[in-house]
Design a protein around this motif. Structure first.
Motif, PDB file in Angstrom:
ATOM      1  N   ILE A  32       0.856  -1.186   0.000  1.00 54.84           N
ATOM      2  CA  ILE A  32       0.000   0.000   0.000  1.00 54.84           C
ATOM      3  C   ILE A  32       0.892   1.236   0.000  1.00 54.84           C
ATOM      4  CG2 ILE A  32      -1.669   1.348   1.330  1.00 54.84           C
ATOM      5  CD1 ILE A  32      -2.795  -1.324   2.350  1.00 54.84           C
ATOM      6  N   VAL A  33       0.661   2.082  -1.004  1.00 60.44           N
ATOM      7  CA  VAL A  33       1.450   3.301  -1.119  1.00 60.44           C
ATOM      8  C   VAL A  33       0.679   4.434  -0.460  1.00 60.44           C
ATOM      9  CG1 VAL A  33       2.502   4.932  -2.721  1.00 60.44           C
ATOM     10  CG2 VAL A  33       2.493   2.501  -3.250  1.00 60.44           C
ATOM     11  N   GLY A  34       1.346   5.226   0.247  1.00 59.88           N
ATOM     12  CA  GLY A  34       0.756   6.359   0.949  1.00 59.88           C
ATOM     13  C   GLY A  34       1.783   6.883   1.917  1.00 59.88           C
ATOM     14  N   ARG A  35       1.331   7.268   3.056  1.00 60.86           N
ATOM     15  CA  ARG A  35       2.260   7.717   4.083  1.00 60.86           C
ATOM     16  C   ARG A  35       2.996   6.494   4.603  1.00 60.86           C
ATOM     17  NH1 ARG A  35       1.594   9.131  10.008  1.00 60.86           N
ATOM     18  NH2 ARG A  35       3.490  10.272  10.408  1.00 60.86           N
ATOM     19  N   LEU A  36       4.288   6.476   4.392  1.00 55.55           N
ATOM     20  CA  LEU A  36       5.083   5.349   4.811  1.00 55.55           C
ATOM     21  C   LEU A  36       5.849   5.692   6.083  1.00 55.55           C
ATOM     22  CD1 LEU A  36       6.570   4.298   1.361  1.00 55.55           C
ATOM     23  CD2 LEU A  36       4.581   3.345   2.521  1.00 55.55           C
ATOM     24  N   SER A  37       5.806   4.820   7.035  1.00 58.82           N
ATOM     25  CA  SER A  37       6.552   4.992   8.271  1.00 58.82           C
ATOM     26  C   SER A  37       7.413   3.760   8.486  1.00 58.82           C
ATOM     27  CB  SER A  37       5.614   5.155   9.478  1.00 58.82           C
ATOM     28  OG  SER A  37       4.842   6.319   9.354  1.00 58.82           O
ATOM     29  N   THR A  38       8.694   3.989   8.660  1.00 55.27           N
ATOM     30  CA  THR A  38       9.595   2.876   8.939  1.00 55.27           C
ATOM     31  C   THR A  38       9.545   2.582  10.434  1.00 55.27           C
ATOM     32  OG1 THR A  38      11.504   4.289   9.394  1.00 55.27           O
ATOM     33  CG2 THR A  38      11.137   3.640   7.080  1.00 55.27           C
ATOM     34  N   PRO A  39       9.987   1.398  10.830  1.00 56.26           N
ATOM     35  CA  PRO A  39      10.054   1.113  12.268  1.00 56.26           C
ATOM     36  C   PRO A  39      10.892   2.142  13.027  1.00 56.26           C
ATOM     37  CG  PRO A  39      10.279  -0.918  11.045  1.00 56.26           C
ATOM     38  CD  PRO A  39      10.311   0.205  10.041  1.00 56.26           C
ATOM     39  N   GLU A  40      11.952   2.630  12.387  1.00 62.63           N
ATOM     40  CA  GLU A  40      12.793   3.635  13.030  1.00 62.63           C
ATOM     41  C   GLU A  40      12.033   4.937  13.254  1.00 62.63           C
ATOM     42  OE1 GLU A  40      13.647   1.920  10.290  1.00 62.63           O
ATOM     43  OE2 GLU A  40      15.349   0.704  10.929  1.00 62.63           O
ATOM     44  N   GLN A  41      11.238   5.337  12.270  1.00 63.02           N
ATOM     45  CA  GLN A  41      10.443   6.557  12.420  1.00 63.02           C
ATOM     46  C   GLN A  41       9.419   6.396  13.538  1.00 63.02           C
ATOM     47  OE1 GLN A  41       9.173   6.551   8.333  1.00 63.02           O
ATOM     48  NE2 GLN A  41      10.281   8.456   7.905  1.00 63.02           N
ATOM     49  N   LEU A  42       8.816   5.230  13.614  1.00 64.92           N
ATOM     50  CA  LEU A  42       7.845   4.979  14.676  1.00 64.92           C
ATOM     51  C   LEU A  42       8.515   5.028  16.039  1.00 64.92           C
ATOM     52  CD1 LEU A  42       5.815   2.074  13.064  1.00 64.92           C
ATOM     53  CD2 LEU A  42       5.103   4.447  13.314  1.00 64.92           C
TER      54      LEU A  42
END
Length: 71
Positions: A32-42
């Motif tokens: 799913i393309v959209g706002r992507l959050s990596t585990p690091e960002q979370l």
């Protein structure tokens, strides 16, 4: 990909719960393309919220430009 197993390992390493992590991993798995959050960002977001700091305050704390934190 076992989302629960991966999320549990990341949360164990982080030492805190990351409420959006499973949803982010599921979106990644489903392409799913959209706002992507990596585990690091979370993890960074969770740490900032845990400390109850604004983005600017957190950036100052870790001596990083706020633009870098937002990117």
């Amino acid at each position: 990909m076992n989302i629960d197993k991966i999320a549990a390992a990341i949360e164990t390493d982080a030492g805190i719960d990351l409420p959006d992590l499973r949803a982010s991993l599921a979106e990644m798995q489903a392409d799913i393309v959209g706002r992507l959050s990596t585990p690091e960002q979370l993890l960074v977001r969770a740490a900032r919220h845990h400390l109850n700091l604004s983005q600017q305050q957190f950036a100052d704390l870790i001596q990083t430009p706020v633009a870098t934190l937002r990117d």
